[in-house]
Design a protein around this motif. Structure first.
Motif, PDB file in Angstrom:
ATOM      1  N   ALA A 208       0.827  -1.210   0.000  1.00 16.99           N
ATOM      2  CA  ALA A 208       0.000   0.000   0.000  1.00 16.99           C
ATOM      3  C   ALA A 208       0.860   1.259   0.000  1.00 16.99           C
ATOM      4  O   ALA A 208       0.535   2.255  -0.652  1.00 16.99           O
ATOM      5  N   GLY A 209       1.978   1.224   0.737  1.00 17.71           N
ATOM      6  CA  GLY A 209       2.851   2.388   0.808  1.00 17.71           C
ATOM      7  C   GLY A 209       3.439   2.767  -0.531  1.00 17.71           C
ATOM      8  O   GLY A 209       3.647   3.956  -0.810  1.00 17.71           O
ATOM      9  N   ALA A 210       3.705   1.777  -1.378  1.00 15.25           N
ATOM     10  CA  ALA A 210       4.259   2.063  -2.696  1.00 15.25           C
ATOM     11  C   ALA A 210       3.312   2.917  -3.524  1.00 15.25           C
ATOM     12  O   ALA A 210       3.743   3.664  -4.415  1.00 15.25           O
ATOM     13  N   ARG A 211       1.997   2.845  -3.242  1.00 12.82           N
ATOM     14  CA  ARG A 211       1.014   3.612  -4.007  1.00 12.82           C
ATOM     15  C   ARG A 211       0.551   4.885  -3.311  1.00 12.82           C
ATOM     16  O   ARG A 211       0.199   5.858  -3.971  1.00 12.82           O
ATOM     17  N   LEU A 212       0.543   4.896  -1.981  1.00 13.86           N
ATOM     18  CA  LEU A 212      -0.107   5.984  -1.260  1.00 13.86           C
ATOM     19  C   LEU A 212       0.840   7.036  -0.696  1.00 13.86           C
ATOM     20  O   LEU A 212       0.438   8.191  -0.520  1.00 13.86           O
ATOM     21  N   LEU A 213       2.061   6.664  -0.387  1.00 19.76           N
ATOM     22  CA  LEU A 213       2.950   7.618   0.272  1.00 19.76           C
ATOM     23  C   LEU A 213       3.331   8.755  -0.661  1.00 19.76           C
ATOM     24  O   LEU A 213       3.687   8.520  -1.818  1.00 19.76           O
ATOM     25  N   PRO A 214       3.250  10.011  -0.176  1.00 21.51           N
ATOM     26  CA  PRO A 214       3.620  11.153  -1.026  1.00 21.51           C
ATOM     27  C   PRO A 214       5.128  11.173  -1.267  1.00 21.51           C
ATOM     28  O   PRO A 214       5.911  10.704  -0.445  1.00 21.51           O
ATOM     29  N   ARG A 215       5.506  11.738  -2.382  1.00 24.51           N
ATOM     30  CA  ARG A 215       6.932  11.809  -2.714  1.00 24.51           C
ATOM     31  C   ARG A 215       7.488  13.136  -2.192  1.00 24.51           C
ATOM     32  O   ARG A 215       7.596  14.111  -2.925  1.00 24.51           O
ATOM     33  N   LEU A 216       7.822  13.126  -0.910  1.00 26.27           N
ATOM     34  CA  LEU A 216       8.401  14.305  -0.278  1.00 26.27           C
ATOM     35  C   LEU A 216       9.917  14.190  -0.343  1.00 26.27           C
ATOM     36  O   LEU A 216      10.499  13.302   0.272  1.00 26.27           O
ATOM     37  N   PRO A 217      10.581  15.056  -1.086  1.00 29.98           N
ATOM     38  CA  PRO A 217      12.046  14.941  -1.185  1.00 29.98           C
ATOM     39  C   PRO A 217      12.706  15.305   0.134  1.00 29.98           C
ATOM     40  O   PRO A 217      12.219  16.151   0.895  1.00 29.98           O
ATOM     41  N   GLY A 218      13.805  14.642   0.430  1.00 29.69           N
ATOM     42  CA  GLY A 218      14.561  14.966   1.633  1.00 29.69           C
ATOM     43  C   GLY A 218      15.468  16.164   1.402  1.00 29.69           C
ATOM     44  O   GLY A 218      15.687  16.597   0.274  1.00 29.69           O
ATOM     45  N   ASP A 219      15.970  16.698   2.472  1.00 27.00           N
ATOM     46  CA  ASP A 219      16.897  17.823   2.420  1.00 27.00           C
ATOM     47  C   ASP A 219      18.304  17.288   2.665  1.00 27.00           C
ATOM     48  O   ASP A 219      18.728  17.129   3.803  1.00 27.00           O
ATOM     49  N   ARG A 220      19.027  17.004   1.581  1.00 28.09           N
ATOM     50  CA  ARG A 220      20.358  16.404   1.712  1.00 28.09           C
ATOM     51  C   ARG A 220      21.361  17.346   2.375  1.00 28.09           C
ATOM     52  O   ARG A 220      22.406  16.905   2.837  1.00 28.09           O
ATOM     53  N   ASP A 221      21.043  18.630   2.415  1.00 30.42           N
ATOM     54  CA  ASP A 221      21.942  19.587   3.061  1.00 30.42           C
ATOM     55  C   ASP A 221      21.711  19.647   4.569  1.00 30.42           C
ATOM     56  O   ASP A 221      22.418  20.358   5.279  1.00 30.42           O
ATOM     57  N   ARG A 222      20.688  18.925   5.047  1.00 26.23           N
ATOM     58  CA  ARG A 222      20.377  18.953   6.475  1.00 26.23           C
ATOM     59  C   ARG A 222      21.497  18.282   7.262  1.00 26.23           C
ATOM     60  O   ARG A 222      21.916  17.181   6.952  1.00 26.23           O
ATOM     61  N   GLY A 223      22.000  18.958   8.289  1.00 29.92           N
ATOM     62  CA  GLY A 223      23.066  18.397   9.107  1.00 29.92           C
ATOM     63  C   GLY A 223      22.602  17.159   9.862  1.00 29.92           C
ATOM     64  O   GLY A 223      21.420  16.987  10.140  1.00 29.92           O
ATOM     65  N   PHE A 224      23.553  16.297  10.220  1.00 33.01           N
ATOM     66  CA  PHE A 224      23.193  15.050  10.904  1.00 33.01           C
ATOM     67  C   PHE A 224      23.524  15.073  12.382  1.00 33.01           C
ATOM     68  O   PHE A 224      22.936  14.347  13.163  1.00 33.01           O
ATOM     69  N   ASP A 225      24.455  15.906  12.826  1.00 31.04           N
ATOM     70  CA  ASP A 225      24.839  16.043  14.231  1.00 31.04           C
ATOM     71  C   ASP A 225      25.228  14.688  14.837  1.00 31.04           C
ATOM     72  O   ASP A 225      24.613  14.200  15.786  1.00 31.04           O
ATOM     73  N   LEU A 226      26.280  14.087  14.261  1.00 34.58           N
ATOM     74  CA  LEU A 226      26.751  12.797  14.768  1.00 34.58           C
ATOM     75  C   LEU A 226      27.237  12.871  16.214  1.00 34.58           C
ATOM     76  O   LEU A 226      26.932  11.967  17.009  1.00 34.58           O
ATOM     77  N   PRO A 227      27.973  13.917  16.632  1.00 34.76           N
ATOM     78  CA  PRO A 227      28.377  13.979  18.047  1.00 34.76           C
ATOM     79  C   PRO A 227      27.190  13.971  19.001  1.00 34.76           C
ATOM     80  O   PRO A 227      27.188  13.252  20.009  1.00 34.76           O
ATOM     81  N   GLY A 228      26.173  14.770  18.688  1.00 29.80           N
ATOM     82  CA  GLY A 228      24.991  14.793  19.549  1.00 29.80           C
ATOM     83  C   GLY A 228      24.296  13.453  19.595  1.00 29.80           C
ATOM     84  O   GLY A 228      23.850  12.997  20.660  1.00 29.80           O
ATOM     85  N   LEU A 229      24.210  12.788  18.442  1.00 31.73           N
ATOM     86  CA  LEU A 229      23.571  11.481  18.380  1.00 31.73           C
ATOM     87  C   LEU A 229      24.299  10.462  19.250  1.00 31.73           C
ATOM     88  O   LEU A 229      23.683   9.730  20.028  1.00 31.73           O
ATOM     89  N   LEU A 230      25.620  10.417  19.149  1.00 35.02           N
ATOM     90  CA  LEU A 230      26.387   9.433  19.914  1.00 35.02           C
ATOM     91  C   LEU A 230      26.286   9.685  21.414  1.00 35.02           C
ATOM     92  O   LEU A 230      26.122   8.745  22.200  1.00 35.02           O
ATOM     93  N   VAL A 231      26.348  10.951  21.823  1.00 38.92           N
ATOM     94  CA  VAL A 231      26.261  11.267  23.250  1.00 38.92           C
ATOM     95  C   VAL A 231      24.876  10.927  23.788  1.00 38.92           C
ATOM     96  O   VAL A 231      24.735  10.343  24.872  1.00 38.92           O
ATOM     97  N   LEU A 232      23.824  11.280  23.023  1.00 39.02           N
ATOM     98  CA  LEU A 232      22.464  10.995  23.483  1.00 39.02           C
ATOM     99  C   LEU A 232      22.211   9.493  23.558  1.00 39.02           C
ATOM    100  O   LEU A 232      21.603   9.004  24.528  1.00 39.02           O
ATOM    101  N   ALA A 233      22.658   8.745  22.551  1.00 34.36           N
ATOM    102  CA  ALA A 233      22.454   7.295  22.565  1.00 34.36           C
ATOM    103  C   ALA A 233      23.161   6.660  23.763  1.00 34.36           C
ATOM    104  O   ALA A 233      22.607   5.782  24.439  1.00 34.36           O
TER     105      ALA A 233
END
Length: 532
Positions: A208-233
């Motif tokens: 169903a998702g292959a037909r219904l999900l909207p094609r919202l493009p991602g923002d490839r320029d969006r930062g990932f904040d790996l240090p924050g992720l590792l500390v929080l995890a």
């Protein structure tokens, strides 16, 4: 009257429907109803697997010869990975596209459900449950992000109500479905169908998702904040692991050391995030999200409500099966009224008179705290779960929904669509972390007061202690709820004052312009007369 004024509640109070209007961050979809059913179906499966294992615990213990700590990890390991990685899943959705990450998470969740159902030993089951939680963490944040991006105003509030109802419905469905599947012992598989049932459902949702999900493009320029992720995890892991293992291992010194280290890492996480923001980067949790009116106290209250709800449901399931000797199906049916009440109230709380909406979070949490203790007192002597207890548990569910759903709506109502990923990751993490801490903390209190299997009276006494802890947690939520409501009222008052000032200024400009035109006309007339 401005459009903002028409959307305000009585006496100038802010309605949770005062969501940001549609704009560049929102998406238009041709079939919003089926899309909502699809994403909530994925949410339902994820929540179902938080609860479905509860009633299968005795069967898993017998079949795999699992220890108490291993059983807690089978139940809580899923939500540990789920809670730790939710914010990561939200940020990945913003970067690579919500629909893509929803489908990827759904595929991973379905595959690991199959692996859980085929696990040959406890260690394998725990490992696959952790991976299953990781798949859910990729999928679930996209649900809230898609809701934030495709619904606005009252439609968004209704969608959030359905989201809350699905949350409770998944818990109720998990208890009942788990009981049915364990008791049925399909093909002699025992507890395994509680995981295998996800496989055909997941396959249908992916198609169903292959037909219904909207094609919202991602923002490839969006930062990932790996240090924050590792500390929080790391901080979350150090918090949850000792809570899960502490009782079984006699609260060793290393467990207390991990809890202390988690506090330090949470403080370090705040420092890292502030430093990234000062450098112009994109922290894991946006300051705009944290600054939304009433969001932090509302999330605090939601955390406490879910801590109490999940912890009590876990202890209640153990009491019924190990203390009262109920079958898995009977235990699931007895646990259903509280979850059903939660779902019904989450869905229909808006139909209550508008004058009650402002006090509903505080009133609901206050009565809920008392109700948990009353139910514990009613069952403390190990008496069977009768009609009075069923009625009280249903009332508790209604109160929980009437407190939770308005707070959840308030937490997200004023978040801009552009911040949907950060807001959904933060809020859903709080919900899931509340469940993890609830199972670990309240479960440890229950298991610390009784050795399973136990007598009905001994188990009832342990349930009373668990209910007292749960009641105390919900009592703390009353203060958070009051602060969330007050913050909303302050912003509403400020917005109304701003609207009035803006309208007054506009009227002054109009009057000044009219007077200016009159002066010009008058001067022109005098000039013509002089010339004449």
């Amino acid at each position: 009257m401005t459009d903002l004024q028409t959307r305000r509640g009585p006496a100038g109070t802010a309605s949770p429907a005062d969501a940001p209007a549609a704009g560049p961050g929102t998406a238009s979809v041709a079939r919003p109803g089926p899309l909502l059913a699809l994403v909530l179906g994925g949410q339902f499966m994820a929540v179902l697997d938080t609860a479905v294992v509860n009633v299968a615990v005795p069967s898993i213990r017998t079949d795999l010869h699992a220890s108490g700590a291993a059983l807690q990890f089978v139940v809580a390991g899923y939500t540990i990975a789920y809670a730790v990685l939710l914010i990561t899943g939200a940020r990945l959705g913003a970067r690579y596209g919500y629909s893509r990450l929803f489908q990827s998470g759904l595929a991973a969740f379905t595959a690991t459900s199959l692996a859980c159902g085929l696990a040959p030993a406890t260690g394998w089951l725990i490992a696959f449950r952790l991976l299953q939680g990781a798949g859910a963490a990729l999928m679930v944040p996209q649900v809230m992000s898609l809701v934030q991006r495709t619904f606005t105003g009252q439609a968004r509030v209704r969608a959030l109500g359905l989201y809350s109802a699905v949350l409770a419905g998944g818990i109720a469905g998990g208890q009942v479905l788990g009981g049915v599947l364990v008791d049925a012992d399909l093909f002699g598989f025992g507890w395994r169908p509680v995981f295998l049932v996800n496989v055909p459902i997941g396959a249908v949702l992916m198609a169903a998702g292959a037909r219904l999900l909207p094609r919202l493009p991602g923002d490839r320029d969006r930062g990932f904040d790996l240090p924050g992720l590792l500390v929080l995890a790391a901080a979350l892991g150090l918090l949850v692991v000792p809570l899960v293992l502490g009782h079984e291992l006699g609260w060793p010194g290393w467990g207390w050391a991990m809890l202390g280290a988690s506090v330090l890492l949470f403080a370090l996480f705040a420092v890292v995030e502030r430093r990234i923001a000062r450098r112009g980067g994109q922290p894991l949790i946006s300051g705009r999200v944290l600054g939304a009116a009433g969001l932090l106290p509302a999330v605090g209250a939601v955390f406490m409500i879910m801590l109490a709800f999940a912890g009590f449901m876990f202890s209640f399931a153990l009491h019924q099966q190990s203390g009262l000797g109920y079958s898995a199906l009977r235990a699931g049916l007895c646990s259903a009224p509280i979850a059903v009440g939660f779902g019904v109230a989450s869905l229909y709380w808006q139909r209550l008179p508008g004058r009650l909406h402002g006090v509903l979070p505080q009133l609901g949490t206050g009565l809920l705290a008392v109700g948990y203790v009353l139910l514990g007192l009613m069952l403390r002597d190990g008496s069977p779960f009768g009609a009075a207890a069923l009625l009280l548990s249903a009332v508790l569910g209604l109160l929980a929904g009437c407190a939770y759903a308005p707070l959840f709506a308030r937490a997200l109502a004023r978040v801009a669509p552009a911040d949907a990923a950060d807001a959904s990751g933060f809020t859903v993490t709080a919900v899931q972390l509340g469940q993890v801490v609830g199972i670990a903390l309240v479960g440890s209190v229950f298991l610390g007061a009784v050795d399973l299997p136990a007598s009905a009276r001994g188990s009832g006494h342990a349930l009373l202690l668990a209910a007292a802890v749960v009641g105390g947690a919900v009592a703390l939520a009353v203060g958070f709820a009051a602060r969330a409501v007050a913050a909303g009222r302050r912003e509403a008052a400020g917005g109304a004052a701003g609207d009035a000032a803006g309208e007054a200024a506009a009227e002054t400009r109009v009057e000044a312009a009219a007077e200016g035109r009159s002066v010009v006309r008058s001067a022109g007339g005098e000039g013509r007369s002089a010339g004449g």
